[in-house]
Design a protein around this motif. Structure first.
Motif, short mmCIF file in Angstrom:
data_model
loop_
_atom_site.label_atom_id
_atom_site.label_comp_id
_atom_site.label_asym_id
_atom_site.label_seq_id
_atom_site.Cartn_x
_atom_site.Cartn_y
_atom_site.Cartn_z
N PRO A 167 0.81 -1.23 0.00
CA PRO A 167 0.00 0.00 0.00
C PRO A 167 0.84 1.28 0.00
N LYS A 168 1.99 1.25 0.66
CA LYS A 168 2.82 2.44 0.75
C LYS A 168 3.90 2.48 -0.33
N SER A 169 3.82 1.53 -1.25
CA SER A 169 4.68 1.48 -2.44
C SER A 169 6.15 1.70 -2.08
N CYS A 170 6.76 2.76 -2.61
CA CYS A 170 8.20 3.00 -2.45
C CYS A 170 8.63 3.03 -0.98
N ARG A 171 7.76 3.54 -0.12
CA ARG A 171 8.13 3.69 1.29
C ARG A 171 8.33 2.35 1.98
N ALA A 172 7.78 1.28 1.41
CA ALA A 172 7.98 -0.04 2.01
C ALA A 172 9.46 -0.40 2.04
N CYS A 173 10.20 0.06 1.07
CA CYS A 173 11.64 -0.26 0.98
C CYS A 173 12.52 0.95 1.27
N HIS A 174 12.10 2.11 0.78
CA HIS A 174 12.93 3.32 0.88
C HIS A 174 12.44 4.20 2.01
N ARG A 175 12.80 3.87 3.21
CA ARG A 175 12.48 4.72 4.34
C ARG A 175 13.65 4.69 5.32
N GLY A 176 13.90 5.83 5.92
CA GLY A 176 15.05 5.91 6.82
C GLY A 176 16.35 5.72 6.06
N MET A 177 17.38 5.29 6.77
CA MET A 177 18.69 5.07 6.17
C MET A 177 19.04 3.59 6.14
N SER A 178 18.04 2.74 6.28
CA SER A 178 18.30 1.30 6.40
C SER A 178 19.08 0.74 5.22
N MET A 179 18.66 1.07 4.01
CA MET A 179 19.32 0.51 2.84
C MET A 179 20.74 1.02 2.70
N GLU A 215 20.07 -6.08 0.94
CA GLU A 215 19.71 -7.44 1.35
C GLU A 215 18.78 -7.44 2.56
N ARG A 216 19.14 -6.66 3.57
CA ARG A 216 18.34 -6.65 4.79
C ARG A 216 16.94 -6.11 4.51
N THR A 217 16.86 -5.12 3.60
CA THR A 217 15.56 -4.57 3.23
C THR A 217 14.71 -5.62 2.51
N CYS A 218 15.33 -6.34 1.59
CA CYS A 218 14.60 -7.39 0.86
C CYS A 218 14.09 -8.47 1.81
N LEU A 219 14.92 -8.83 2.78
CA LEU A 219 14.57 -9.94 3.67
C LEU A 219 13.52 -9.58 4.72
N ARG A 220 13.17 -8.30 4.80
CA ARG A 220 12.07 -7.94 5.68
C ARG A 220 10.77 -8.59 5.21
N CYS A 221 10.65 -8.73 3.90
CA CYS A 221 9.47 -9.40 3.33
C CYS A 221 9.78 -10.83 2.93
N HIS A 222 11.00 -11.05 2.46
CA HIS A 222 11.35 -12.35 1.88
C HIS A 222 12.22 -13.19 2.82
N GLY A 223 12.16 -12.85 4.11
CA GLY A 223 12.89 -13.62 5.11
C GLY A 223 11.94 -14.35 6.04
N ASN A 224 12.21 -14.25 7.35
CA ASN A 224 11.39 -15.00 8.30
C ASN A 224 10.03 -14.33 8.52
N SER A 225 9.09 -15.12 9.03
CA SER A 225 7.71 -14.66 9.16
C SER A 225 7.55 -13.55 10.19
N SER A 226 8.39 -13.51 11.22
CA SER A 226 8.24 -12.47 12.26
C SER A 226 8.51 -11.08 11.70
N GLU A 227 9.55 -10.95 10.86
CA GLU A 227 9.83 -9.65 10.25
C GLU A 227 8.72 -9.26 9.28
#
Length: 371
Positions: free
Chosen positions: A45-57, A63-75
């Motif tokens: 729903p938040k499109s770009c903001r799902a990945c591009h927020r803060g300085m995480s990337m 990789e860590r950003t991708c694995l928030r969705c494509h990693g373990n179920s808790s994240e």
């Protein structure tokens, strides 16, 4: 008067173009919508903001950003709780991180930050650091569910580039002409080349019109609608779990293989030892000597400690052979030249049941031996 009319028409046309670009849109870019799956707001729903927020990337890599969705179920649940993923819309998420932490994997978790925008692949410098990051194989702004490498380009003729349309084209970017290939690996494009005497059918149907040991629906030539006459790299390289994620992320088996494949000589034959081969080839056909009169003797040995048998890898290269038919390429750690200094295979006739071998193996000198 004519000039005024022409000017009026120009103003009307300009207004139409401005309206189209702001409301109707000619392209996805004009509408501000990503053309790929990640641009689907019913999922994100938040499109770009799902990945591009803060300085995480910037800090942790993509990789860590991708694995928030494509990693373990808790994240992933945290992403759902934050409204970044629509709860319950996608039910087939796979845990890629589990695969990447297996003994054999693409080194995504240990090479963060090496990939550069507009980098040239295959690598042109022998000292370039080899790497595999998510964005080396996936363009997140354009990929689709059934086109995971959409948006990735390959090197074309001269300075031109073209889109990757086949999985093997993506693999060749790192595993073919790269100047920094490890010393213990080979150019896969050369091995699968369709002008070779034999090759597994990656780029197209194989050199042999008939392969007696193939299981259905596999066939050397596609004659019926359900026949499968070509395979992909990920048919052999990928998750060792049947329900694992598609693609060569990681495996428990050496070589990032989907199943076990013993490559050492002296191992006893059993369904698990060559499980990878037996996924497509009938074990009963191989041990029944239907394609080669001494298959069983070579693989099973003579039942004594002196000779337990040898691996399929001793005589066959699973990618392809640039010198022989039937994927024949001898493993020179096991097979040596005979007393006359020869190390050759000669096919006779139109089937592999007839030929000769000039070599020395398991203590026996073939001077040559014919069959």
């Amino acid at each position: 008067m004519n000039k005024i009319c022409l000017f009026g028409k120009f103003v009307v046309l300009l207004l139409v173009l401005l309206t189209v670009s702001t409301t109707g849109g000619v392209s996805a870019a004009q509408k501000g919508k990503l053309p790929g799956l990640h641009g689907d707001k019913t999922i994100l729903p938040k499109s770009c903001r799902a990945c591009h927020r803060g300085m995480s990337m910037a800090i942790n890599g993509e990789e860590r950003t991708c694995l928030r969705c494509h990693g373990n179920s808790s994240e992933r649940q945290q992403m759902e709780a934050g409204g970044y993923i629509t709860r319950g819309v996608v039910r087939d998420y796979k845990d890629i991180e589990v695969e990447l932490r297996k003994p054999y994997s693409h080194p995504v978790l240990v090479t963060s930050g090496v990939h550069k925008q507009r980098e040239v692949l295959p690598e042109e410098l022998a000292n370039a650091k080899r790497h595999a990051e998510c964005i080396d194989c996936h363009e997140p702004h354009q990929l689709q569910k059934n086109a995971p490498f959409r948006g990735i380009s390959k090197r074309g003729i001269g300075n031109f580039s073209a889109d990757v349309n086949e999985e093997y084209e993506l693999c060749y970017k790192c595993h073919a002409e790269s100047a920094n290939l490890p010393v213990d690996t080979t150019n896969k494009r050369e091995e699968f080349r369709r002008t070779n005497p034999s090759f597994h059918p990656i780029e197209g149907e194989g050199a042999n019109a008939y392969v007696i040991s193939l299981k259905l629906p596999y066939a050397a030539r596609k004659e019926q609608p359900g026949d499968v006459s070509t395979v992909s790299c990920s048919d052999c390289h990928g998750s060792d779990r049947d329900n694992g994620p598609r693609g060569p992320h990681g495996s428990l088996y050496r070589g990032l293989l989907v199943d076990n494949y013993e490559m050492e000589s002296g191992r006893s034959e059993n369904p698990r030892a060559y499980a990878l081969c037996y996924r497509c080839h009938e074990r009963d056909s191989i041990l029944g000597n239907e394609s080669f009169p001494y298959h069983a003797q070579h693989i099973q040995g003579n039942g004594t400690r002196e000779f337990y048998g040898t691996s399929c890898f001793t005589c066959h290269d699973a990618h392809g052979s640039r010198t022989n038919q039937y994927l024949i390429r001898f493993n020179e750690e096991v097979v040596e030249p005979n007393m006359a200094g020869e190390l050759k295979f000669r096919a006779q006739g139109v089937a592999s049941r007839h030929g000769s071998c000039a070599l020395s193996c398991h203590g026996v000198d073939h001077e040559p031996k014919s069959y």
